[in-house]
Each structure stands twice: as C-alpha cells, then as structure tokens.
Design a protein around this motif. Structure first.
Motif, PDB file in Angstrom:
ATOM      1  N   THR A 109       0.832  -1.276  -0.133  1.00  0.00           N
ATOM      2  CA  THR A 109      -0.042   0.036   0.111  1.00  0.00           C
ATOM      3  C   THR A 109       0.913   1.391   0.039  1.00  0.00           C
ATOM      4  N   ASP A 110       1.704   1.345   0.763  1.00  0.00           N
ATOM      5  CA  ASP A 110       2.725   2.491   0.773  1.00  0.00           C
ATOM      6  C   ASP A 110       3.256   2.795  -0.788  1.00  0.00           C
ATOM      7  N   ASP A 111       3.727   1.650  -1.265  1.00  0.00           N
ATOM      8  CA  ASP A 111       4.426   1.990  -2.688  1.00  0.00           C
ATOM      9  C   ASP A 111       3.220   2.540  -3.542  1.00  0.00           C
ATOM     10  N   VAL A 112       2.087   1.822  -3.336  1.00  0.00           N
ATOM     11  CA  VAL A 112       0.899   2.323  -4.288  1.00  0.00           C
ATOM     12  C   VAL A 112       0.566   3.837  -4.135  1.00  0.00           C
ATOM     13  N   ILE A 113       0.582   4.112  -2.868  1.00  0.00           N
ATOM     14  CA  ILE A 113       0.216   5.621  -2.507  1.00  0.00           C
ATOM     15  C   ILE A 113       1.444   6.672  -2.838  1.00  0.00           C
ATOM     16  N   ALA A 114       2.572   6.246  -2.690  1.00  0.00           N
ATOM     17  CA  ALA A 114       3.724   7.051  -2.869  1.00  0.00           C
ATOM     18  C   ALA A 114       4.040   7.286  -4.271  1.00  0.00           C
ATOM     19  N   SER A 115       3.580   6.133  -4.994  1.00  0.00           N
ATOM     20  CA  SER A 115       3.587   6.533  -6.538  1.00  0.00           C
ATOM     21  C   SER A 115       2.607   7.110  -7.159  1.00  0.00           C
ATOM     22  N   SER A 116       1.714   7.436  -6.547  1.00  0.00           N
ATOM     23  CA  SER A 116       0.413   8.060  -7.216  1.00  0.00           C
ATOM     24  C   SER A 116       0.368   9.543  -7.118  1.00  0.00           C
ATOM     25  N   ASP A 117      -0.392  10.162  -7.928  1.00  0.00           N
ATOM     26  CA  ASP A 117      -0.684  11.595  -7.986  1.00  0.00           C
ATOM     27  C   ASP A 117      -1.778  12.038  -7.031  1.00  0.00           C
ATOM     28  N   VAL A 118      -2.939  11.045  -7.101  1.00  0.00           N
ATOM     29  CA  VAL A 118      -3.962  11.226  -6.523  1.00  0.00           C
ATOM     30  C   VAL A 118      -4.446   9.953  -5.695  1.00  0.00           C
ATOM     31  N   VAL A 119      -5.277  10.055  -4.548  1.00  0.00           N
ATOM     32  CA  VAL A 119      -5.628   8.618  -4.032  1.00  0.00           C
ATOM     33  C   VAL A 119      -7.022   8.799  -3.694  1.00  0.00           C
ATOM     34  N   GLU A 187     -15.538  13.181 -10.671  1.00  0.00           N
ATOM     35  CA  GLU A 187     -15.460  14.683 -10.578  1.00  0.00           C
ATOM     36  C   GLU A 187     -14.418  15.319  -9.541  1.00  0.00           C
ATOM     37  N   GLU A 188     -14.440  14.636  -8.654  1.00  0.00           N
ATOM     38  CA  GLU A 188     -13.433  15.131  -7.263  1.00  0.00           C
ATOM     39  C   GLU A 188     -11.964  14.932  -7.715  1.00  0.00           C
ATOM     40  N   ALA A 189     -11.990  13.421  -8.184  1.00  0.00           N
ATOM     41  CA  ALA A 189     -10.515  13.137  -8.636  1.00  0.00           C
ATOM     42  C   ALA A 189      -9.904  13.796  -9.956  1.00  0.00           C
ATOM     43  N   VAL A 190     -10.875  14.024 -10.843  1.00  0.00           N
ATOM     44  CA  VAL A 190     -10.503  15.037 -12.164  1.00  0.00           C
ATOM     45  C   VAL A 190     -10.184  16.180 -11.744  1.00  0.00           C
ATOM     46  N   ARG A 191     -10.844  16.806 -10.766  1.00  0.00           N
ATOM     47  CA  ARG A 191     -10.419  18.216 -10.308  1.00  0.00           C
ATOM     48  C   ARG A 191      -9.016  18.732  -9.849  1.00  0.00           C
ATOM     49  N   TYR A 192      -8.307  17.589  -9.246  1.00  0.00           N
ATOM     50  CA  TYR A 192      -6.962  17.614  -8.808  1.00  0.00           C
ATOM     51  C   TYR A 192      -6.098  17.861  -9.926  1.00  0.00           C
ATOM     52  N   PHE A 193      -6.480  17.350 -11.271  1.00  0.00           N
ATOM     53  CA  PHE A 193      -5.639  17.358 -12.292  1.00  0.00           C
ATOM     54  C   PHE A 193      -6.020  18.627 -13.019  1.00  0.00           C
ATOM     55  N   GLY A 197      -2.969  24.405  -9.333  1.00  0.00           N
ATOM     56  CA  GLY A 197      -2.596  24.876  -7.998  1.00  0.00           C
ATOM     57  C   GLY A 197      -3.254  23.859  -6.982  1.00  0.00           C
ATOM     58  N   LEU A 198      -4.359  23.023  -7.356  1.00  0.00           N
ATOM     59  CA  LEU A 198      -4.910  22.405  -6.241  1.00  0.00           C
ATOM     60  C   LEU A 198      -4.167  21.487  -5.592  1.00  0.00           C
ATOM     61  N   ARG A 199      -3.594  20.401  -6.337  1.00  0.00           N
ATOM     62  CA  ARG A 199      -2.954  19.212  -5.605  1.00  0.00           C
ATOM     63  C   ARG A 199      -1.713  19.709  -4.731  1.00  0.00           C
ATOM     64  N   GLN A 200      -1.145  21.028  -5.189  1.00  0.00           N
ATOM     65  CA  GLN A 200       0.104  21.337  -4.227  1.00  0.00           C
ATOM     66  C   GLN A 200      -0.463  22.115  -3.123  1.00  0.00           C
ATOM     67  N   LYS A 201      -1.795  22.730  -3.309  1.00  0.00           N
ATOM     68  CA  LYS A 201      -2.345  23.207  -1.939  1.00  0.00           C
ATOM     69  C   LYS A 201      -2.919  22.130  -0.867  1.00  0.00           C
TER      70      LYS A 201
END
Length: 236
Positions: A109-119, A187-193, A197-201
């Motif tokens: 799980t830690d590898d999956v999370i760390a390698s992702s852009d959004v969870v 919708e919420e997942a796509v919004r991050y992309f 600046g949303l992901r950084q915030k």
C-alpha cells in the motif's frame, strides 16, 4: 489531547506509530515500470478498504468511476492497493473493460500511495496513511442503509475523514453514503488534475496534518509513558 483534558482525563500524546512505517520501498519510476505503467502519466491509487463489507460497496462504485475519469484524463492509469490476504475475486468489478483496467497490487500500500498523484480511498486508517505521504485524496464511504440511518442521529461531527478531523477543517473532499457515486468520485478526482495549484495546496495542508501526528518513535514513547506510570504505583 485537548479533548481528554477537557474531560478531566490525564492523557499524553506520544504520536502516531504509522509515522515511522509509512514509506515506500522503491522509487515511483521503478515501481510503476514494474507494473507495466508509465511514470509520466497521471496515476490514481484506489484503496477501497480491507473488509468484505467495504469492498462489496465501494469496489463497484470505484470501478464505474474509472471510465468516467478516462473521459477527461485519457492517459490516466489506476493502481488498486489490496490488503494482504484478500481474495482477488473481491476486486472482480475492476476487470470489466479493457481500457484503463486497474492493476491490482497486494501488500504494498505504501508503494501504491507514494507512486500516485491522487488517491481515492475508503475512510479509515488508509486516509492517515495517505496523509503521511502528503498525497491529495478523495475520501469515500458507504454503509448499509439501515446502519447509516441508525448511526446518523448520533454523529456529532460534520466531517468523517481523519485528515479533516486532525486539521480541524475540510481539506480533502468526503463522499459519504448517497454522495458516494461514480460521477461524484470521478469529478473530485479529475478536479485535482484540472484545477491549477489544487494538488499542491492540498499536499501542503496534508504536510500540516503529518506534523500534528508527531515524530517517529511513538511506540517507544508510549512504552516509556506506561513504565513511568507503573513506577509511580506503590508495590502491591
């Protein structure tokens, strides 16, 4: 700790034990390449829970959200973190369709999370784990209609996700019960992309959550606190 103090309970916060364990075993590039995925493409981790009841309600929702996300993010790729001991059949809905079929990974799980852009994660301990990696997330959860109806009147908070509760404000979206639909999840997942600046915030806000969880060594500090109290007691 303040909650206990207000109730007259002598309590000491020693930190969260997961602070020292939530770390990947290899780089994003190596991990994703080992799964046949492209490290340069948007990567979304799916954490639908670890219990049968959670999986039976959330896997169908997340599996239907995948093609909706792909309509907006054509190169999106998905990795499912499966807790150790779970049967692959629990994740069968993810096998439907060829385009964007999620890759199932057990026990990392830690590898999956760390390698992702959004969870996209079930509410619970996984949200803390995701916060420790400072990864933007969408928190989802569904109970049986009966359980939800019985429990809702006793809920004294308007937030459920641990990162939001720790921060004392809503920093990641929560899609609970009727709000947990494939369309809303997508919708919420796509919004991050798509929202600049949303992901950084959100990552910055999650760094604040991580700081509140203390430094590594929580288990040792807890043991020390127990021994300290034990030494104060007179011998029987």
């Amino acid at each position: 700790q303040q909650l206990y103090a207000n109730a007259g309970v002598d309590a000491r916060f020693v930190g969260h034990p997961m602070v020292e364990t939530a770390r990947p075993t290899e780089s994003r590039e190596r991990f994703l390449q080992s799964l046949g995925l492209n490290p340069a493409w948007p990567t979304i981790a799916l954490l639908p829970g670890s219990r049968h009841n959670e999986l039976s309600r959330l896997v169908p929702v997340l599996s239907k959200a995948v093609p909706i996300i792909l309509q907006e993010l054509a190169r999106a790729q998905f990795v499912v973190a499966a807790a150790p001991g779970l049967d692959d059949r629990e994740f069968a809905p993810f096998e439907c369709g060829d385009k964007g079929r999620p890759v199932l990974v057990h026990g990392r799980t830690d590898d999956v999370i760390a390698s992702s852009d959004v969870v996209i994660t079930a509410s619970g301990t996984a949200t803390v784990q995701t916060a420790l990696h400072e990864k933007p997330m969408v928190v989802v959860y569904k109970l049986s209609a009966t359980t939800y109806a019985l429990a809702k009147p006793f809920a004294l908070v308007d937030m459920y996700a641990m990162p939001n509760l720790i921060a004392g404000r809503r920093i990641v979206p929560e899609l609970i019960q009727g709000g947990c639909t494939p369309k809303r999840v997508a919708e919420e997942a796509v919004r991050y992309f798509t929202q600049p600046g949303l992901r950084q915030k959100v990552s910055a806000a999650l760094a604040g959550v991580r700081a509140k969880l203390g430094e590594p060594g929580a288990s040792m500090r807890a043991a020390d606190a127990v021994l300290e109290i034990a030494r104060r007691r007179p011998p029987a």
